[in-house]
Motif scaffolding. Structure first.
Motif, mmCIF file in Angstrom:
data_model
loop_
_atom_site.group_PDB
_atom_site.id
_atom_site.type_symbol
_atom_site.label_atom_id
_atom_site.label_comp_id
_atom_site.label_asym_id
_atom_site.label_seq_id
_atom_site.Cartn_x
_atom_site.Cartn_y
_atom_site.Cartn_z
ATOM 1 N N GLU A 30 0.711 -1.290 0.085
ATOM 2 C CA GLU A 30 -0.084 -0.061 -0.092
ATOM 3 C C GLU A 30 0.779 1.269 -0.062
ATOM 4 O OE1 GLU A 30 -4.163 0.973 2.037
ATOM 5 O OE2 GLU A 30 -2.560 0.453 3.532
ATOM 6 N N ILE A 31 0.204 2.335 -0.810
ATOM 7 C CA ILE A 31 1.132 3.520 -0.654
ATOM 8 C C ILE A 31 -0.004 4.457 -0.048
ATOM 9 C CG2 ILE A 31 1.870 5.786 -2.016
ATOM 10 C CD1 ILE A 31 2.479 3.917 -4.306
ATOM 11 N N TYR A 32 0.576 4.922 1.229
ATOM 12 C CA TYR A 32 -0.319 5.665 1.966
ATOM 13 C C TYR A 32 0.285 6.905 2.412
ATOM 14 C CZ TYR A 32 -3.072 6.099 6.594
ATOM 15 O OH TYR A 32 -3.947 6.618 7.507
ATOM 16 N N GLY A 33 -0.848 7.874 1.954
ATOM 17 C CA GLY A 33 -0.106 9.473 2.128
ATOM 18 C C GLY A 33 -0.701 9.846 3.397
ATOM 19 N N PHE A 34 0.176 10.781 4.060
ATOM 20 C CA PHE A 34 0.035 11.649 5.255
ATOM 21 C C PHE A 34 0.148 13.018 4.831
ATOM 22 C CE2 PHE A 34 1.272 11.962 9.715
ATOM 23 C CZ PHE A 34 0.146 11.674 10.279
ATOM 24 N N LEU A 35 -0.984 13.597 5.140
ATOM 25 C CA LEU A 35 -1.274 15.096 4.639
ATOM 26 C C LEU A 35 -1.562 16.029 6.009
ATOM 27 C CD1 LEU A 35 -3.183 14.723 1.301
ATOM 28 C CD2 LEU A 35 -0.837 14.153 1.679
#
Length: 241
Positions: A30-35
Motif C-alpha cells: 500500500e502507498i499511504y499518504g499522510f497530509l
C-alpha cells in the motif's frame, strides 16, 4: 505492516500536543499518504515511526516489531528520507552509499547492483565520485533516496520527497514507489503536493492540530464530502483553510 496505536507526543515548552492519540494502520503493498498543514504533526509522527523521537504514549509496530521494545529489528525494516537531506557532506557520493550499505549489512553483490540501478535512475552516475558538499539540494535528495533504498526496505518512509527533485527524477521516484508496492512492500509518505497524493496513494490520512481528521481512499473521502471533489478541495474543507 505499520500499526500505530494511540500515538501521542507533547512538547514540554507550552505543553503543546504535537500528536494527539492517533491510530491507523498501513497494509503491505500500500502507498499511504499522510497530509496536513504546516505544524499539523506530520514530521513528528514520522520521527516517532522511524525511532528518531520517542513517543510519550502509544505504540508503533513495524512488521510486528515494537519500535521501543525491538528498535534495531524495527529500524532494519525501514528506509527513511527526511524532509531536509541529512548527509555527510565531506564524503564522496559512493562513499556515503557504501557507508549506508555497511550499516544495513547489504552484501557486496546486492549493493553493487542496487547502486548501479539507482544512480542511473536518478542521473547521479557522473557525480558519484564527487564530494557531497558540491551537490545541489536536489542531488543531495537523490543520494539520500539511493542510500535509503540500498537495503531493499520493507517500509519506505518519506517526508516531502519531491522537494528539489527535477521532473524526471520525481517521475522515477513515483515509479519506484509503485514498483515496491507491487512486490508487497509498503510506502508511507508526507507531501504538500496534493495532486501527486491523489494520483498515486491507495489511502490517505489528513492530520490537523495533532489529530487525524479524515482517512480513506479517494472514493471514501469524496463520499464523506458528499460530492465529487479533488483532494485539494477536500483538504481545504476539512482543515478549515
Amino acid at each position: 505492516m505499520l500499526q500505530i496505536r494511540n500515538l501521542t507526543k507533547t512538547y514540554a515548552k507550552g505543553g503543546v500536543k504535537a500528536v494527539d492519540n492517533i491510530s491507523f494502520h498501513v497494509e503491505q503493498g500500500e502507498i499511504y499518504g499522510f497530509l496536513g498543514p504546516n505544524g499539523a504533526g506530520k514530521t513528528t509522527t514520522i520521527k516517532m515511526i522511524t525511532g528518531l523521537l520517542k513517543q510519550d504514549g502509544g505504540t508503533v509496530r513495524i512488521n510486528g516489531f515494537d519500535t521501543l521494545v525491538d528498535p534495531l529489528e524495527a529500524k532494519s525494516k525501514i528506509g527513511y528520507v527526511p524532509d531536509n537531506p541529512q548527509v555527510y557532506e565531506k564524503l564522496k557520493g559512493v562513499e556515503y552509499l557504501n557507508f549506508m550499505a555497511d550499516v544495513y549489512r547489504v552484501t557486496k553483490t546486492d549493493r553493487q547492483e542496487r547502486m548501479a540501478r539507482y544512480l542511473q535512475l536518478f542521473d547521479l552516475e557522473a557525480a558519484a565520485g564527487d564530494l557531497i558538499d558540491s551537490y545541489s539540494h536536489g542531488m543531495k535528495q537523490k543520494i539520500v533516496l539511493t542510500g535509503a533504498l540500498l537495503h531493499d526496505p520493507d517500509l519506505f518512509v518519506l517526508d516531502e520527497p519531491m522537494v528539489g527533485l527535477d521532473p524526471k527524477s520525481a517521475f522515477n521516484l513515483k515509479e519506484v514507489m509503485r514498483d515496491m508496492c507491487g512486490l508487497g512492500k509498503t510506502v508511507f509518505f508526507s507531501t504538500h503536493v496534493l495532486e501527486v497524493a491523489e494520483r498515486i496513494c491507495d489511502r490517505i490520512a489528513i492530520i490537523d492540530k495533532g489529530r487525524i481528521i479524515s482517512e480513506g481512499t479517494m472514493e471514501e473521502l469524496r463520499a464523506k464530502a458528499g460530492r465529487e471533489e479533488s483532494l485539494e478541495q477536500i483538504f481545504l474543507e476539512v482543515t478549515g483553510a
